[in-house]
Design a protein around this motif. Structure first.
Motif, PDB file in Angstrom:
ATOM      1  N   VAL A  78       3.577  -2.314  11.586  1.00  0.00           N
ATOM      2  CA  VAL A  78       3.093  -3.680  11.347  1.00  0.00           C
ATOM      3  C   VAL A  78       1.569  -3.656  11.257  1.00  0.00           C
ATOM      4  O   VAL A  78       0.919  -2.729  11.740  1.00  0.00           O
ATOM      5  CB  VAL A  78       3.547  -4.632  12.472  1.00  0.00           C
ATOM      6  N   PRO A  79       0.963  -4.688  10.655  1.00  0.00           N
ATOM      7  CA  PRO A  79      -0.490  -4.674  10.486  1.00  0.00           C
ATOM      8  C   PRO A  79      -1.295  -5.048  11.723  1.00  0.00           C
ATOM      9  O   PRO A  79      -2.462  -4.676  11.820  1.00  0.00           O
ATOM     10  CB  PRO A  79      -0.723  -5.693   9.365  1.00  0.00           C
ATOM     11  N   ILE A 153      10.828   0.874   9.111  1.00  0.00           N
ATOM     12  CA  ILE A 153      10.674  -0.521   8.690  1.00  0.00           C
ATOM     13  C   ILE A 153       9.191  -0.833   8.539  1.00  0.00           C
ATOM     14  O   ILE A 153       8.416  -0.606   9.473  1.00  0.00           O
ATOM     15  CB  ILE A 153      11.301  -1.500   9.717  1.00  0.00           C
ATOM     16  N   LEU A 154       8.791  -1.316   7.392  1.00  0.00           N
ATOM     17  CA  LEU A 154       7.441  -1.820   7.177  1.00  0.00           C
ATOM     18  C   LEU A 154       7.514  -3.332   7.100  1.00  0.00           C
ATOM     19  O   LEU A 154       8.183  -3.877   6.216  1.00  0.00           O
ATOM     20  CB  LEU A 154       6.829  -1.269   5.879  1.00  0.00           C
ATOM     21  N   MET A 160      -0.577  -5.283   5.119  1.00  0.00           N
ATOM     22  CA  MET A 160      -1.047  -3.944   5.475  1.00  0.00           C
ATOM     23  C   MET A 160      -1.878  -3.342   4.344  1.00  0.00           C
ATOM     24  O   MET A 160      -2.905  -2.702   4.584  1.00  0.00           O
ATOM     25  CB  MET A 160       0.139  -3.042   5.827  1.00  0.00           C
ATOM     26  N   LEU A 161      -1.445  -3.555   3.110  1.00  0.00           N
ATOM     27  CA  LEU A 161      -2.214  -3.031   1.979  1.00  0.00           C
ATOM     28  C   LEU A 161      -3.539  -3.779   1.847  1.00  0.00           C
ATOM     29  O   LEU A 161      -4.578  -3.172   1.560  1.00  0.00           O
ATOM     30  CB  LEU A 161      -1.401  -3.126   0.691  1.00  0.00           C
ATOM     31  N   ASP A 191       1.641  -5.624  -7.244  1.00  0.00           N
ATOM     32  CA  ASP A 191       1.872  -4.278  -7.783  1.00  0.00           C
ATOM     33  C   ASP A 191       1.728  -3.201  -6.722  1.00  0.00           C
ATOM     34  O   ASP A 191       2.477  -2.222  -6.711  1.00  0.00           O
ATOM     35  CB  ASP A 191       0.894  -3.997  -8.933  1.00  0.00           C
ATOM     36  N   GLY A 192       0.754  -3.379  -5.812  1.00  0.00           N
ATOM     37  CA  GLY A 192       0.544  -2.372  -4.779  1.00  0.00           C
ATOM     38  C   GLY A 192       1.741  -2.201  -3.871  1.00  0.00           C
ATOM     39  O   GLY A 192       2.093  -1.073  -3.480  1.00  0.00           O
ATOM     40  N   VAL A 193       2.402  -3.302  -3.527  1.00  0.00           N
ATOM     41  CA  VAL A 193       3.575  -3.224  -2.663  1.00  0.00           C
ATOM     42  C   VAL A 193       4.746  -2.592  -3.413  1.00  0.00           C
ATOM     43  O   VAL A 193       5.510  -1.798  -2.849  1.00  0.00           O
ATOM     44  CB  VAL A 193       3.949  -4.619  -2.126  1.00  0.00           C
TER      45      VAL A 193
END
Length: 456
Positions: A78-79, A153-154, A160-161, A191-193
């Protein structure tokens, strides 16, 4: 669906029943069967939809069914420390009768807390919930054993990104078994995810999307069109008759939080503050007082916009319009959770009107505009497409349309689908006990290493 329809272990159902939950939310109804089938999953769901239970319940179930103890089988990344603590509390509540153990691993704190975390890794803990920077610190020490890890699990992958954690995530993923079940949850899917999901997943994942980027239906949303210098008097007027309600007031900077907190204190309002400038002990004390209804109001930065887990928040006030439209959704998501009712009020100054219009476009809704009370003077015209320089004062524009009513309490039922403080613990046995057997405290907030575990 009722929770009894999923075929979950009886001990887990006992924990769910003890929390008086009967019917699954849409994300739970769709995600739980997929996870129980062993498939990779991408879940697009905002705060307040019940997503934590959507992945925690099937993971706990599979850990129980495995019969394996004293080995880490699930890793939740987790962030922020706030979210780590919240998920740990959810696990404690649901696993009360199961013997499944968990620990939250997060930055900050002292050497004693680090030692407690190390002891959990060495002794064996079923589920680890960790912020990336702190987890890497433990991995570098050589005693973390992820050889029996089955679930990665994210949660809040988009955040986070945004916070720059992708290199840390790649380092962590390189140190865990390639054969595992992957679950990724995110409020948005930029897009990053998507690229991260393709890197993470071992197989073709199932994608589930629930209520993307829109506040819950139970939130009554309003906005006051005001000048900057009218905000303090207005927010004081809005809060003065709401004693006994739970209220969060969001500001866009730590300096604004400190200033508004001091001013509201001088107005004799029951108020606390939350930002990374506040010491950890004070933040813990403030959050505990808020949860126990000893204070009515918390003034905060977005440090708690995605992490706070308090039953029955009645009102969210955006003292400043958030810079990112997505942040509005997360702020407002603090109220009206799990199909309850709540209220959100935003104060919109002339310089913030264009930003507020972007929010309305994102959520596809024209939010009702109200004028300030007559005692505060006229407010500006709402014209978000106009070019604006510096605000020239409360009498330089025509008043906005709407009505100057403030509204009374919009009751929110107590309880929270993603909350709970009960403890589970130890081995594969039914006897309830303290889940957090390593004695680690449960702080709130997220004051951590700069650039690693997120500072607001």
């Amino acid at each position: 669906m009722n929770f009894t329809d999923f075929g979950l272990h009886p001990d887990l159902l006992d924990g769910i029943d003890a929390m008086n939950y009967k019917t699954a939310t849409p994300i739970q109804e769709k995600a739980i069967p997929v996870i129980l089938e062993g498939k990779d999953l991408i879940g697009i769901a905002q705060t307040g939809t019940g997503k934590t239970a959507a992945f925690i319940l099937p993971v706990i179930n599979e850990i129980i069914e495995s019969g394996v103890a004293n080995s880490t089988q699930a890793l939740v990344i987790v962030p922020t420390r706030e979210l780590a603590v919240q998920i740990d509390q959810v696990i404690e509540a649901y696993s009360y009768f199961t013997g499944v153990s968990s620990i939250a691993i997060y930055g900050g704190g002292d050497g004693k807390e680090f030692a407690q975390e190390k002891n959990a890794f060495v002794s064996g803990v079923d589920i680890v919930i960790a912020t990336p920077g702190r987890l890497i610190s433990h991995l570098n020490m050589g005693y973390v054993n992820f050889s029996k890890l089955r679930f990665l699990i994210l949660d809040e992958a988009d955040r986070m990104l945004d916070m720059g954690f992708q290199p840390d995530l790649m380092r962590i993923i390189a140190k865990i078994p390639a054969k595992r079940q992957n679950l990724l949850f995110s409020a948005t899917m930029p897009d990053g995810v998507m690229k991260l999901a393709r890197t993470l997943m071992n197989s073709q994942p199932i994608t589930i999307s629930i209520a993307l980027s829109k506040p819950a239906e139970g939130v009554t949303q309003r906005a006051y069109v005001v000048y900057e210098e009218q905000k303090l008097a207005l927010v004081t007027d809005l809060l003065k008759d709401r004693r006994g309600q739970r209220i969060v007031v969001f500001c866009s900077s730590k300096a604004s939080v400190s200033s508004l907190y001091s001013k509201l204190q001088r107005k004799n309002l029951s108020v606390g503050q939350m930002s990374s400038d506040v010491e950890q002990d004070q933040r813990e004390e403030t959050m505990l007082a808020f949860k126990n209804s000893k204070i009515d109001i918390i003034v905060a930065t977005d440090v708690i916009s995605r992490g706070i887990d308090v039953d029955g928040i009645d009102l969210v006030v955006n003292y400043d319009v958030p810079r990112d439209p997505e942040d509005y959704v997360h702020r407002v998501g603090r109220t009206a959770r799990a199909e309850r009712k709540g209220e959100a009020i935003t104060l919109v100054s002339p310089m913030d009107q264009h930003r507020f219009r972007r929010i309305e476009k994102l959520i596809d809704k024209d939010i009702e505009k109200l004028t300030p009370p007559k005692s505060l003077g006229e407010g500006p015209e709402y014209s978000p497409n106009a070019r604006r320089g510096k605000s020239t004062g409360p009498h330089s524009h025509r008043p906005a349309g709407g009505h100057g009513q403030h509204g009374r309490k919009n009751p929110a039922a107590p309880g929270n689908r993603e909350g709970g403080n009960s403890g589970g613990g130890g081995q594969r046995k039914k006897k309830p006990g303290g889940n957090n057997r390593w004695g680690k405290p449960k702080p709130t907030g997220e004051r951590t290493e700069p650039g690693r575990d997120g500072v607001q």
